[in-house]
Design a protein around this motif. Structure first.
Motif, PDB file in Angstrom:
ATOM      1  N   PRO A 112       0.823  -1.207   0.000  1.00 30.31           N
ATOM      2  CA  PRO A 112       0.000   0.000   0.000  1.00 30.31           C
ATOM      3  C   PRO A 112       0.857   1.257   0.000  1.00 30.31           C
ATOM      4  O   PRO A 112       1.891   1.301   0.647  1.00 30.31           O
ATOM      5  CB  PRO A 112      -0.831  -0.109   1.283  1.00 30.31           C
ATOM      6  CG  PRO A 112      -0.321  -1.270   2.034  1.00 30.31           C
ATOM      7  CD  PRO A 112       0.659  -2.011   1.183  1.00 30.31           C
ATOM      8  N   SER A 113       0.408   2.233  -0.735  1.00 28.93           N
ATOM      9  CA  SER A 113       1.091   3.515  -0.782  1.00 28.93           C
ATOM     10  C   SER A 113       0.330   4.479   0.117  1.00 28.93           C
ATOM     11  O   SER A 113      -0.882   4.602   0.004  1.00 28.93           O
ATOM     12  CB  SER A 113       1.101   4.026  -2.220  1.00 28.93           C
ATOM     13  OG  SER A 113       1.686   5.292  -2.275  1.00 28.93           O
ATOM     14  N   TYR A 114       1.035   5.111   1.026  1.00 28.25           N
ATOM     15  CA  TYR A 114       0.386   6.041   1.940  1.00 28.25           C
ATOM     16  C   TYR A 114       0.773   7.464   1.590  1.00 28.25           C
ATOM     17  O   TYR A 114       1.911   7.721   1.192  1.00 28.25           O
ATOM     18  CB  TYR A 114       0.776   5.732   3.392  1.00 28.25           C
ATOM     19  CG  TYR A 114       0.190   4.442   3.872  1.00 28.25           C
ATOM     20  CD1 TYR A 114      -1.139   4.375   4.261  1.00 28.25           C
ATOM     21  CD2 TYR A 114       0.943   3.284   3.900  1.00 28.25           C
ATOM     22  CE1 TYR A 114      -1.705   3.189   4.700  1.00 28.25           C
ATOM     23  CE2 TYR A 114       0.388   2.084   4.332  1.00 28.25           C
ATOM     24  CZ  TYR A 114      -0.929   2.049   4.726  1.00 28.25           C
ATOM     25  OH  TYR A 114      -1.489   0.875   5.147  1.00 28.25           O
ATOM     26  N   PRO A 115      -0.173   8.374   1.758  1.00 29.48           N
ATOM     27  CA  PRO A 115       0.126   9.772   1.444  1.00 29.48           C
ATOM     28  C   PRO A 115       1.173  10.340   2.393  1.00 29.48           C
ATOM     29  O   PRO A 115       1.254   9.942   3.553  1.00 29.48           O
ATOM     30  CB  PRO A 115      -1.224  10.469   1.619  1.00 29.48           C
ATOM     31  CG  PRO A 115      -2.030   9.569   2.490  1.00 29.48           C
ATOM     32  CD  PRO A 115      -1.526   8.178   2.253  1.00 29.48           C
ATOM     33  N   GLN A 116       1.961  11.231   1.874  1.00 34.99           N
ATOM     34  CA  GLN A 116       2.993  11.894   2.660  1.00 34.99           C
ATOM     35  C   GLN A 116       2.992  13.375   2.330  1.00 34.99           C
ATOM     36  O   GLN A 116       2.491  13.772   1.294  1.00 34.99           O
ATOM     37  CB  GLN A 116       4.371  11.319   2.311  1.00 34.99           C
ATOM     38  CG  GLN A 116       4.512   9.846   2.569  1.00 34.99           C
ATOM     39  CD  GLN A 116       5.861   9.336   2.085  1.00 34.99           C
ATOM     40  OE1 GLN A 116       6.857  10.041   2.153  1.00 34.99           O
ATOM     41  NE2 GLN A 116       5.889   8.120   1.598  1.00 34.99           N
ATOM     42  N   GLY A 117       3.581  14.165   3.215  1.00 36.39           N
ATOM     43  CA  GLY A 117       3.741  15.584   2.927  1.00 36.39           C
ATOM     44  C   GLY A 117       2.633  16.443   3.491  1.00 36.39           C
ATOM     45  O   GLY A 117       2.168  16.249   4.604  1.00 36.39           O
TER      46      GLY A 117
ATOM     47  N   SER B  69      -2.431  29.277   4.318  1.00 34.80           N
ATOM     48  CA  SER B  69      -1.306  29.160   3.400  1.00 34.80           C
ATOM     49  C   SER B  69      -1.133  30.437   2.584  1.00 34.80           C
ATOM     50  O   SER B  69      -0.021  30.836   2.277  1.00 34.80           O
ATOM     51  CB  SER B  69      -1.530  27.968   2.475  1.00 34.80           C
ATOM     52  OG  SER B  69      -0.492  27.835   1.555  1.00 34.80           O
ATOM     53  N   ASP B  70      -2.259  31.061   2.214  1.00 30.87           N
ATOM     54  CA  ASP B  70      -2.203  32.291   1.427  1.00 30.87           C
ATOM     55  C   ASP B  70      -3.516  33.051   1.572  1.00 30.87           C
ATOM     56  O   ASP B  70      -4.444  32.593   2.223  1.00 30.87           O
ATOM     57  CB  ASP B  70      -1.876  32.002  -0.043  1.00 30.87           C
ATOM     58  CG  ASP B  70      -2.948  31.169  -0.732  1.00 30.87           C
ATOM     59  OD1 ASP B  70      -4.123  31.213  -0.323  1.00 30.87           O
ATOM     60  OD2 ASP B  70      -2.600  30.476  -1.693  1.00 30.87           O
ATOM     61  N   SER B  71      -3.590  34.202   0.951  1.00 33.21           N
ATOM     62  CA  SER B  71      -4.779  35.053   1.078  1.00 33.21           C
ATOM     63  C   SER B  71      -5.938  34.584   0.201  1.00 33.21           C
ATOM     64  O   SER B  71      -7.018  35.142   0.266  1.00 33.21           O
ATOM     65  CB  SER B  71      -4.420  36.497   0.749  1.00 33.21           C
ATOM     66  OG  SER B  71      -3.936  36.571  -0.582  1.00 33.21           O
ATOM     67  N   ALA B  72      -5.729  33.566  -0.610  1.00 26.79           N
ATOM     68  CA  ALA B  72      -6.776  33.086  -1.513  1.00 26.79           C
ATOM     69  C   ALA B  72      -7.723  32.092  -0.828  1.00 26.79           C
ATOM     70  O   ALA B  72      -8.538  31.474  -1.494  1.00 26.79           O
ATOM     71  CB  ALA B  72      -6.151  32.445  -2.745  1.00 26.79           C
ATOM     72  N   GLY B  73      -7.586  31.949   0.475  1.00 29.53           N
ATOM     73  CA  GLY B  73      -8.467  31.024   1.180  1.00 29.53           C
ATOM     74  C   GLY B  73      -7.975  29.598   1.137  1.00 29.53           C
ATOM     75  O   GLY B  73      -8.763  28.661   1.208  1.00 29.53           O
ATOM     76  N   ILE B  74      -6.660  29.424   1.032  1.00 28.04           N
ATOM     77  CA  ILE B  74      -6.080  28.084   1.050  1.00 28.04           C
ATOM     78  C   ILE B  74      -5.402  27.873   2.403  1.00 28.04           C
ATOM     79  O   ILE B  74      -4.650  28.720   2.873  1.00 28.04           O
ATOM     80  CB  ILE B  74      -5.090  27.877  -0.115  1.00 28.04           C
ATOM     81  CG1 ILE B  74      -5.855  27.947  -1.445  1.00 28.04           C
ATOM     82  CG2 ILE B  74      -4.354  26.551   0.029  1.00 28.04           C
ATOM     83  CD1 ILE B  74      -4.992  27.796  -2.678  1.00 28.04           C
ATOM     84  N   TYR B  75      -5.699  26.718   2.990  1.00 25.68           N
ATOM     85  CA  TYR B  75      -5.130  26.324   4.274  1.00 25.68           C
ATOM     86  C   TYR B  75      -4.312  25.067   4.066  1.00 25.68           C
ATOM     87  O   TYR B  75      -4.544  24.310   3.125  1.00 25.68           O
ATOM     88  CB  TYR B  75      -6.252  26.089   5.295  1.00 25.68           C
ATOM     89  CG  TYR B  75      -6.975  27.366   5.632  1.00 25.68           C
ATOM     90  CD1 TYR B  75      -6.642  28.098   6.771  1.00 25.68           C
ATOM     91  CD2 TYR B  75      -7.947  27.882   4.787  1.00 25.68           C
ATOM     92  CE1 TYR B  75      -7.268  29.300   7.060  1.00 25.68           C
ATOM     93  CE2 TYR B  75      -8.580  29.094   5.064  1.00 25.68           C
ATOM     94  CZ  TYR B  75      -8.239  29.791   6.206  1.00 25.68           C
ATOM     95  OH  TYR B  75      -8.853  30.984   6.489  1.00 25.68           O
ATOM     96  N   GLU B  76      -3.341  24.843   4.954  1.00 24.33           N
ATOM     97  CA  GLU B  76      -2.481  23.680   4.796  1.00 24.33           C
ATOM     98  C   GLU B  76      -2.318  22.944   6.113  1.00 24.33           C
ATOM     99  O   GLU B  76      -2.484  23.522   7.190  1.00 24.33           O
ATOM    100  CB  GLU B  76      -1.117  24.078   4.242  1.00 24.33           C
ATOM    101  CG  GLU B  76      -0.296  24.945   5.168  1.00 24.33           C
ATOM    102  CD  GLU B  76       1.035  25.341   4.537  1.00 24.33           C
ATOM    103  OE1 GLU B  76       2.066  24.833   5.026  1.00 24.33           O
ATOM    104  OE2 GLU B  76       1.043  26.141   3.584  1.00 24.33           O
ATOM    105  N   VAL B  77      -1.975  21.661   5.991  1.00 25.47           N
ATOM    106  CA  VAL B  77      -1.703  20.827   7.159  1.00 25.47           C
ATOM    107  C   VAL B  77      -0.740  19.720   6.738  1.00 25.47           C
ATOM    108  O   VAL B  77      -0.865  19.154   5.647  1.00 25.47           O
ATOM    109  CB  VAL B  77      -3.000  20.242   7.764  1.00 25.47           C
ATOM    110  CG1 VAL B  77      -3.724  19.324   6.793  1.00 25.47           C
ATOM    111  CG2 VAL B  77      -2.736  19.536   9.085  1.00 25.47           C
ATOM    112  N   ALA B  78       0.239  19.449   7.599  1.00 27.23           N
ATOM    113  CA  ALA B  78       1.158  18.337   7.348  1.00 27.23           C
ATOM    114  C   ALA B  78       0.468  17.035   7.744  1.00 27.23           C
ATOM    115  O   ALA B  78      -0.158  16.950   8.807  1.00 27.23           O
ATOM    116  CB  ALA B  78       2.440  18.522   8.146  1.00 27.23           C
ATOM    117  N   ILE B  79       0.577  16.031   6.894  1.00 29.87           N
ATOM    118  CA  ILE B  79       0.032  14.720   7.208  1.00 29.87           C
ATOM    119  C   ILE B  79       0.924  14.119   8.289  1.00 29.87           C
ATOM    120  O   ILE B  79       2.147  14.075   8.135  1.00 29.87           O
ATOM    121  CB  ILE B  79       0.019  13.817   5.953  1.00 29.87           C
ATOM    122  CG1 ILE B  79      -0.859  14.449   4.865  1.00 29.87           C
ATOM    123  CG2 ILE B  79      -0.456  12.414   6.300  1.00 29.87           C
ATOM    124  CD1 ILE B  79      -0.711  13.784   3.508  1.00 29.87           C
ATOM    125  N   PRO B  80       0.334  13.681   9.413  1.00 31.90           N
ATOM    126  CA  PRO B  80       1.172  13.092  10.469  1.00 31.90           C
ATOM    127  C   PRO B  80       2.011  11.937   9.919  1.00 31.90           C
ATOM    128  O   PRO B  80       1.547  11.150   9.097  1.00 31.90           O
ATOM    129  CB  PRO B  80       0.150  12.581  11.493  1.00 31.90           C
ATOM    130  CG  PRO B  80      -1.073  13.420  11.250  1.00 31.90           C
ATOM    131  CD  PRO B  80      -1.078  13.687   9.777  1.00 31.90           C
TER     132      PRO B  80
END
Length: 132
Positions: free
Chosen positions: A23-28, A62-73
């Motif tokens: 299985p491939s798990y998401p990263q980043g 993340s920016d003023s365009a309404g984008i948010y970010e989170v690191a995958i544990p």
């Protein structure tokens, strides 16, 4: 005539067993582009990772365009996420402080990392993954 030799082998040669794919798990990092509806009332945003245990994580702008970010544990392999619009009056992440949420999402492993919430949707509404 029944005495002629058959060209069919009597027992097929067994093939080697095929191992299941690893299985491939998401990263980043994954990103959330919120709709205009989700921006109202100073909402904050959190990600609920699950599928191998569970974990709430605050999202940052993340920016003023309404984008948010989170690191995958990275300590566990979480294949799924729910992005949540949270009550800004509480810093606790829980289902009781959640205002709205996406549907249960499988985090892509094909390079797509930006989930965009469709306009006019609130709970379990539509959206799509793309590359940021």
């Amino acid at each position: 005539d029944s005495s002629e030799p058959s060209s069919e082998p009597s027992d097929p040669i067994p093939s080697a067993p095929i191992a299941p794919p690893t299985p491939s798990y998401p990263q980043g990092v994954v990103y959330l582009k919120v709709s205009e509806d989700w921006k109202v009332a100073n909402a904050r945003f959190a990600a609920y990772f699950f599928g191998n245990g569970e974990r709430w994580v605050d999202m940052t702008k993340s920016d003023s365009a309404g984008i948010y970010e989170v690191a995958i544990p990275t300590d566990k392999k979480f294949p799924k996420v729910i992005f949540c619009r949270m009550n800004p009056g509480s810093t606790a992440n829980s289902w009781s402080t959640k205002w709205n949420q996406t549907e249960d999402l499988v985090i892509p492993t094909d390079g797509k990392n930006l989930y965009t919430v469709n306009e006019g949707t609130w709970d379990n509404g539509g959206g799509s993954w793309s590359v940021k």
